[in-house]
Enzyme design. Sequence first.
Site, PDB file in Angstrom:
ATOM      1  N   PRO A  53      22.347  36.306  49.850  1.00  0.00           N
ATOM      2  CA  PRO A  53      22.261  37.699  50.301  1.00  0.00           C
ATOM      3  C   PRO A  53      23.242  38.622  49.595  1.00  0.00           C
ATOM      4  O   PRO A  53      22.900  39.768  49.287  1.00  0.00           O
ATOM      5  CB  PRO A  53      22.580  37.588  51.801  1.00  0.00           C
ATOM      6  CG  PRO A  53      22.118  36.224  52.178  1.00  0.00           C
ATOM      7  CD  PRO A  53      22.437  35.362  50.980  1.00  0.00           C
ATOM      8  N   TYR A  88      36.416  41.984  41.393  1.00  0.00           N
ATOM      9  CA  TYR A  88      35.861  40.653  41.647  1.00  0.00           C
ATOM     10  C   TYR A  88      36.293  39.684  40.559  1.00  0.00           C
ATOM     11  O   TYR A  88      36.739  38.568  40.835  1.00  0.00           O
ATOM     12  CB  TYR A  88      34.335  40.764  41.711  1.00  0.00           C
ATOM     13  CG  TYR A  88      33.613  39.460  41.933  1.00  0.00           C
ATOM     14  CD1 TYR A  88      33.403  38.977  43.219  1.00  0.00           C
ATOM     15  CD2 TYR A  88      33.116  38.717  40.859  1.00  0.00           C
ATOM     16  CE1 TYR A  88      32.728  37.788  43.435  1.00  0.00           C
ATOM     17  CE2 TYR A  88      32.447  37.531  41.061  1.00  0.00           C
ATOM     18  CZ  TYR A  88      32.249  37.070  42.348  1.00  0.00           C
ATOM     19  OH  TYR A  88      31.582  35.887  42.551  1.00  0.00           O
ATOM     20  N   ASP A 115      38.906  36.093  59.850  1.00  0.00           N
ATOM     21  CA  ASP A 115      39.144  36.982  58.728  1.00  0.00           C
ATOM     22  C   ASP A 115      40.166  36.261  57.865  1.00  0.00           C
ATOM     23  O   ASP A 115      41.311  36.050  58.286  1.00  0.00           O
ATOM     24  CB  ASP A 115      39.696  38.321  59.220  1.00  0.00           C
ATOM     25  CG  ASP A 115      39.947  39.308  58.093  1.00  0.00           C
ATOM     26  OD1 ASP A 115      39.935  38.890  56.920  1.00  0.00           O
ATOM     27  OD2 ASP A 115      40.177  40.499  58.383  1.00  0.00           O
TER      28      ASP A 115
END
Length: 253
Positions: free
Chosen positions: A191, A153, A60
């Site tokens: 994806p 983002y 992570d």
Amino acid sequence: MARLSGKIAIVTGAGSGLGKAISETFAKEGAQVVLTDIDIEAATKVADAIGANAIALQQDVVDEARWDVIFAATADAFGAPHILVNNAGLVIPGTIEDCSLELFRKQTSVMLDGVFLGCRSAVRAMKSNDQPSSIINLSSMAALQGYSPFVAYSAAKGGVRSMTKSVALHCKEQDYPIRCNSLHPAGIDTPMVRQEAVGAGGGETPATGMIKIGELGHPNDVAALCVYLASDESRFMTAGEYPVDNGVLYKPA
């Protein structure tokens, strides 16, 4: 031609999409590759397909202590790393009006804090290398244009763009053998992009041939540039920002 022969690379978010393509391409060019991902099963599957020159580690990227483990494990497996690709990311829709602070922080923690931690670890580990080293940060066209449906983002990727330049200049000022550059892809057929339907209409993008403006790129289009920036061929390139966008940045409105 083994353009990365003798190089050792760490690629985050390597279980799918761009990270997978970059890892596979690096290995084909002679690098030994450490693939990290929060999804260890996905990363392991890719590493196993690559073979003996790749290992997978769970990571992570917002876990500060884990970065030390990743670099130590890389050194134990292959030796001191020469390449870091900060690729791990996620995208959650949200405009400036409807994005919650929780979702904003979730995205910036992965794509900005995580890149900071990666760059810091890489500089500390690579500054004593006896051959040129390279940090490659995956930003986005959203950092150059803005993208209103994905405000968090865009903010994170804009931060990556600026931080890359600060890292690059620091390394030059300290005379470290480290270059740092950012890549700015438009929509790539991965994806993550398909999941969020970010310009993802139509069929799968072919690996070769011309692509019409506005259509998705192929992961290999990004991986090929990563090979160049990771190799010593790009020794005179640092603090740069490189669109991989099929001309979208300069398309007339």
